[in-house]
Design an enzyme around this catalytic site. Structure first.
Site, mmCIF file in Angstrom:
data_model
loop_
_atom_site.group_PDB
_atom_site.id
_atom_site.type_symbol
_atom_site.label_atom_id
_atom_site.label_comp_id
_atom_site.label_asym_id
_atom_site.label_seq_id
_atom_site.Cartn_x
_atom_site.Cartn_y
_atom_site.Cartn_z
ATOM 1 N N HIS A 44 0.834 -1.187 0.000
ATOM 2 C CA HIS A 44 0.000 0.000 0.000
ATOM 3 C C HIS A 44 0.880 1.252 0.000
ATOM 4 O O HIS A 44 2.105 1.171 0.140
ATOM 5 C CB HIS A 44 -0.924 -0.007 1.215
ATOM 6 C CG HIS A 44 -2.031 -1.007 1.117
ATOM 7 N ND1 HIS A 44 -3.082 -1.071 1.993
ATOM 8 C CD2 HIS A 44 -2.261 -2.006 0.214
ATOM 9 C CE1 HIS A 44 -3.907 -2.039 1.669
ATOM 10 N NE2 HIS A 44 -3.431 -2.628 0.583
ATOM 11 N N GLU A 46 1.365 3.706 2.092
ATOM 12 C CA GLU A 46 2.137 4.034 3.287
ATOM 13 C C GLU A 46 3.415 3.206 3.412
ATOM 14 O O GLU A 46 4.508 3.768 3.577
ATOM 15 C CB GLU A 46 1.257 3.874 4.543
ATOM 16 C CG GLU A 46 0.033 4.771 4.560
ATOM 17 C CD GLU A 46 -1.202 4.117 3.952
ATOM 18 O OE1 GLU A 46 -1.086 3.473 2.886
ATOM 19 O OE2 GLU A 46 -2.282 4.227 4.554
ATOM 20 N N SER A 163 -24.995 -0.708 -37.542
ATOM 21 C CA SER A 163 -24.564 0.257 -36.523
ATOM 22 C C SER A 163 -23.086 0.616 -36.626
ATOM 23 O O SER A 163 -22.579 1.364 -35.788
ATOM 24 C CB SER A 163 -24.848 -0.304 -35.123
ATOM 25 O OG SER A 163 -24.145 -1.528 -34.924
#
Length: 330
Positions: A44, A46, A163
């Site tokens: 993480h 930190e 389309s």
């Protein structure tokens, strides 16, 4: 904190985890370490910033950590960030967004119990960076982006069913960029049987883009279609949008683009399960054909679904209109 937001933006937009950045600052204002979360299973922000500080030879004891999201206090794929900060003898923590995830929330309280000055320091830019992730966690389901390409008169296909292509290259390139930033693409069996799409992300000038999970909902058999070319695809044998979102949530999907045509788009809108709309509008008129959205049971203008935070972006001759919608009935 703004520097922490800049670092967080380096992380992937897809995946079960949010984008988080961290800057550790000494008493003299000097930056001691920086880090960001690089995706599920990696350190993480930190711990990454603490590692950066150690590699720089900096002592972080008594320093202040600025983090874009409240440090987690649980053990998941990695250990709790609160423990890492406490072990490093960080003196203070400022976090821009409180963690809404019940499994990870409460980190600020844990830090304060450990004698660390932890406080919520709100910053809109930090919340905006993780708007989809935060919405998914708060709703308990994937964040839904309804996407379609239409003519000025609201047609997604001509009367004969053709389309390709409603919009030009710039708009299609943008749509592929969005695909590369989400966890999944969802279509219906009708789209698979009619168009046999690959549902891959092919943004220009990107060598190896992230490929989202491919999901098909409906009861008809689509065996042999391109979507089943490998194992990164799932079938949802249901017409209920809630069943589709539950199946995706089980795969840790946080964001899904619904590209399944008017029938599925309308089903999600009727259920109040659309959080964001991407409407690519081409300067073309057909007069007849397939509508972008079907009947929603709205009989009067006062009942119209109204988007907010609306933007209009020119993409060549086309225009992308984006809008966010309040949480509807679940």
């Amino acid at each position: 904190m703004m520097r922490a937001v800049e670092l967080a933006a380096n992380g992937p937009a897809w995946g079960p985890n949010p984008r988080v950045g961290c800057v550790i600052v000494g008493a003299d204002g000097a930056v001691l370490g920086e880090g960001w979360h690089r995706g599920a299973g990696t350190p993480h922000a930190e711990p990454a910033a603490l590692t950066d500080a150690r590699e720089r030879g900096n002592d972080v004891a008594g320093a202040t950590a600025y983090v874009t999201l409240e440090p987690c206090s649980h053990t998941g794929r990695t250990g709790p960030c609160t423990e890492a900060l406490a072990a490093a003898r960080i003196g203070a923590v400022r976090y821009a967004v409180a963690d809404p995830n019940p499994q990870a929330a409460g980190g600020g309280e844990v830090l304060r119990a450990r004698g660390i000055d932890a406080a919520h320091a709100p910053l809109d830019a930090a919340a905006a960076l993780n708007r989809r992730w935060l919405g998914a966690v708060e709703r308990g389901r994937p964040w839904v982006i309804a996407k379609w390409a239409q003519t000025l008169d609201g047609r997604t296909a001509a009367a004969d069913g053709t389309s390709f292509w409603v919009t030009g290259e710039e708009a299609r390139a943008h749509a592929h960029g969005v695909r590369a930033e989400v966890d999944a693409i969802l279509v219906g069996t009708g789209t698979v049987l009619t168009d046999d799409p690959s549902l891959s992300a092919r943004p220009p000038h990107v060598e190896d883009p992230h490929q989202p999970l491919r999901a098909v909902m409906g009861l008809r058999d689509t065996f042999g279609a391109k979507v089943w070319r490998d194992e990164d695809a799932i079938a949802v044998r249901s017409h209920d949008p809630r069943d589709a979102l539950a199946a995706l949530a089980a795969r840790e999907v946080r964001t899904v683009v619904v590209e399944g045509g008017g029938t599925i788009t309308s089903a999600f809108l009727r259920a109040g399960l659309v959080d964001e709309v991407h409407a690519y509008i081409a300067p073309a008129i057909l007069g007849s054909g397939t509508n972008a959205v079907g009947d929603l049971g709205i009989a009067t203008m006062s009942g119209a679904l109204r988007g907010r935070d609306v933007t209009a972006t020119a993409l060549g001759v086309d225009t992308l209109v984006t809008a966010f919608f309040q949480r509807g009935p679940q």
